[in-house]
Scaffold this active site. Sequence first.
Site, PDB file in Angstrom:
ATOM      1  N   ARG A 107       0.919  -1.543   0.009  1.00 49.91           N
ATOM      2  CA  ARG A 107      -0.149  -0.017   0.091  1.00 49.91           C
ATOM      3  C   ARG A 107       0.820   1.377   0.177  1.00 49.91           C
ATOM      4  O   ARG A 107       0.310   2.130   0.112  1.00 49.91           O
ATOM      5  CB  ARG A 107      -0.816   0.097   1.335  1.00 49.91           C
ATOM      6  CG  ARG A 107      -2.251  -0.161   1.020  1.00 49.91           C
ATOM      7  CD  ARG A 107      -3.070  -0.294   2.365  1.00 49.91           C
ATOM      8  NE  ARG A 107      -4.339   0.164   2.391  1.00 49.91           N
ATOM      9  CZ  ARG A 107      -5.377  -0.750   2.732  1.00 49.91           C
ATOM     10  NH1 ARG A 107      -4.978  -2.206   2.653  1.00 49.91           N
ATOM     11  NH2 ARG A 107      -6.477  -0.504   2.730  1.00 49.91           N
ATOM     12  N   ARG A 179     -18.150  -2.778  10.227  1.00 51.99           N
ATOM     13  CA  ARG A 179     -16.757  -2.413  10.630  1.00 51.99           C
ATOM     14  C   ARG A 179     -16.524  -0.851  10.974  1.00 51.99           C
ATOM     15  O   ARG A 179     -17.088  -0.002  10.285  1.00 51.99           O
ATOM     16  CB  ARG A 179     -15.636  -2.749   9.360  1.00 51.99           C
ATOM     17  CG  ARG A 179     -14.826  -3.863   9.650  1.00 51.99           C
ATOM     18  CD  ARG A 179     -13.891  -4.140   8.445  1.00 51.99           C
ATOM     19  NE  ARG A 179     -13.201  -3.161   7.875  1.00 51.99           N
ATOM     20  CZ  ARG A 179     -12.283  -3.023   6.797  1.00 51.99           C
ATOM     21  NH1 ARG A 179     -12.591  -4.199   6.062  1.00 51.99           N
ATOM     22  NH2 ARG A 179     -11.708  -2.147   6.448  1.00 51.99           N
TER      23      ARG A 179
HETATM   24  P1  ADP Z   1      -9.947  -1.737   2.816  1.00 50.19           P
HETATM   25  O1  ADP Z   1      -9.128  -2.365   1.552  1.00 50.19           O
HETATM   26  O2  ADP Z   1     -11.337  -2.053   2.401  1.00 50.19           O
HETATM   27  O3  ADP Z   1      -9.411  -0.198   2.968  1.00 50.19           O
HETATM   28  P2  ADP Z   1      -8.243  -3.397   4.586  1.00 50.19           P
HETATM   29  O4  ADP Z   1      -9.122  -4.437   5.442  1.00 50.19           O
HETATM   30  O5  ADP Z   1      -7.445  -3.640   3.448  1.00 50.19           O
HETATM   31  O6  ADP Z   1      -9.590  -2.415   4.115  1.00 50.19           O
HETATM   32  O7  ADP Z   1      -7.565  -2.423   5.465  1.00 50.19           O
HETATM   33  C1  ADP Z   1      -8.183  -1.662   6.673  1.00 50.19           C
HETATM   34  C2  ADP Z   1      -6.850  -0.845   7.338  1.00 50.19           C
HETATM   35  O8  ADP Z   1      -5.987  -1.794   7.680  1.00 50.19           O
HETATM   36  C3  ADP Z   1      -6.361   0.355   6.634  1.00 50.19           C
HETATM   37  O9  ADP Z   1      -7.117   1.322   6.829  1.00 50.19           O
HETATM   38  C4  ADP Z   1      -5.116   0.407   7.270  1.00 50.19           C
HETATM   39  O10 ADP Z   1      -5.368   1.079   8.537  1.00 50.19           O
HETATM   40  C5  ADP Z   1      -4.563  -0.923   7.733  1.00 50.19           C
HETATM   41  N1  ADP Z   1      -3.716  -1.637   6.646  1.00 50.19           N
HETATM   42  C6  ADP Z   1      -4.140  -2.615   5.601  1.00 50.19           C
HETATM   43  N2  ADP Z   1      -3.223  -3.068   5.063  1.00 50.19           N
HETATM   44  C7  ADP Z   1      -2.235  -2.194   5.029  1.00 50.19           C
HETATM   45  C8  ADP Z   1      -0.847  -1.858   4.395  1.00 50.19           C
HETATM   46  N3  ADP Z   1      -0.545  -2.749   3.630  1.00 50.19           N
HETATM   47  N4  ADP Z   1      -0.108  -1.028   5.087  1.00 50.19           N
HETATM   48  C9  ADP Z   1      -0.449  -0.230   6.176  1.00 50.19           C
HETATM   49  N5  ADP Z   1      -1.770  -0.409   6.469  1.00 50.19           N
HETATM   50  C10 ADP Z   1      -2.415  -1.286   6.126  1.00 50.19           C
END
Ligand code: ADP
Length: 244
Positions: A107, A179
């Site tokens: 990300r 959520r």
């Molecule tokens: P969505 O894709 O619906 O935003 P996720 O379940 O992938 O939801 O992520 C939820 C939260 O988890 C993000 O808003 C962040 O806070 C954290 N998160 C998930 N993946 C990462 C990542 N690769 N790097 C940093 N934070 C992450």
Amino acid sequence: MPSVRHVVVKEAGVTRTLPLHLTLFGPPGSGKGTQAGFLTQFFGIPQVSTGDLFRTEINEGTPLGKKVKEYLDRGDLVPDDITLQVVRRRLEEPDTARGVLFDGFPRTVAQAAELDKMLQSMGRRMDHVIFVQVPTEMLVNRMAGRLTCPKCGRTYHPQLAPPKNDTVCDVDGTPLVMREDDRPETARKRIGVYLEQTLPVLAHYRQQHVVSDVDGTGNIDEVRTRILRAIDGRRGGAHDQPQD
Ligand code: ADP
């Protein structure tokens, strides 16, 4: 770690070699999680969703879970060092031998660069990044009202993807929850974070010629078909059509 590369041929006519490392890339609310479930079954590879890994740590009350909770609650990204530590640990598990479907990772550009190194050290590489494109104005609607299974992470939407029974998960019967970070205010924040910090990751992978652009609007089956076509289409090499 077995380094066998063999061909998988499935009924939909999709052919890929294993191990296979795929990333589903797209904004929050683009339907990555929904499509990930199907793809992991199709290819027999595990899904590595950093969001799910973090939520498990939080639900289990681990020290790492306590550290990351505030970031998730605010809709901010968890710092790269913590995220990479979680992914590194996950990649050491034996079920990743056939490959991995990444969902919600990498990300940031720093995460992508570090993942390149991790995969390289295992004699692997990112094979394919599928960019699921959904117009920003549709995203908040999709996230608002979304229901999630706290056990398996599968998501539903009362109108767009309803569960068979209004209140429980189709897969394991667990009562569904909303959520905290799917509330409209946090959802908007997450979209902003995506545009600023995550979208640049696409350029990183475009340089490697592994990106396919897929239209993420329409129903779940339509998107699934487009994703499978994109995966199949990569057999002959790169098919990048930069649209971002
Ligand atoms: P969505 O894709 O619906 O935003 P996720 O379940 O992938 O939801 O992520 C939820 C939260 O988890 C993000 O808003 C962040 O806070 C954290 N998160 C998930 N993946 C990462 C990542 N690769 N790097 C940093 N934070 C992450």
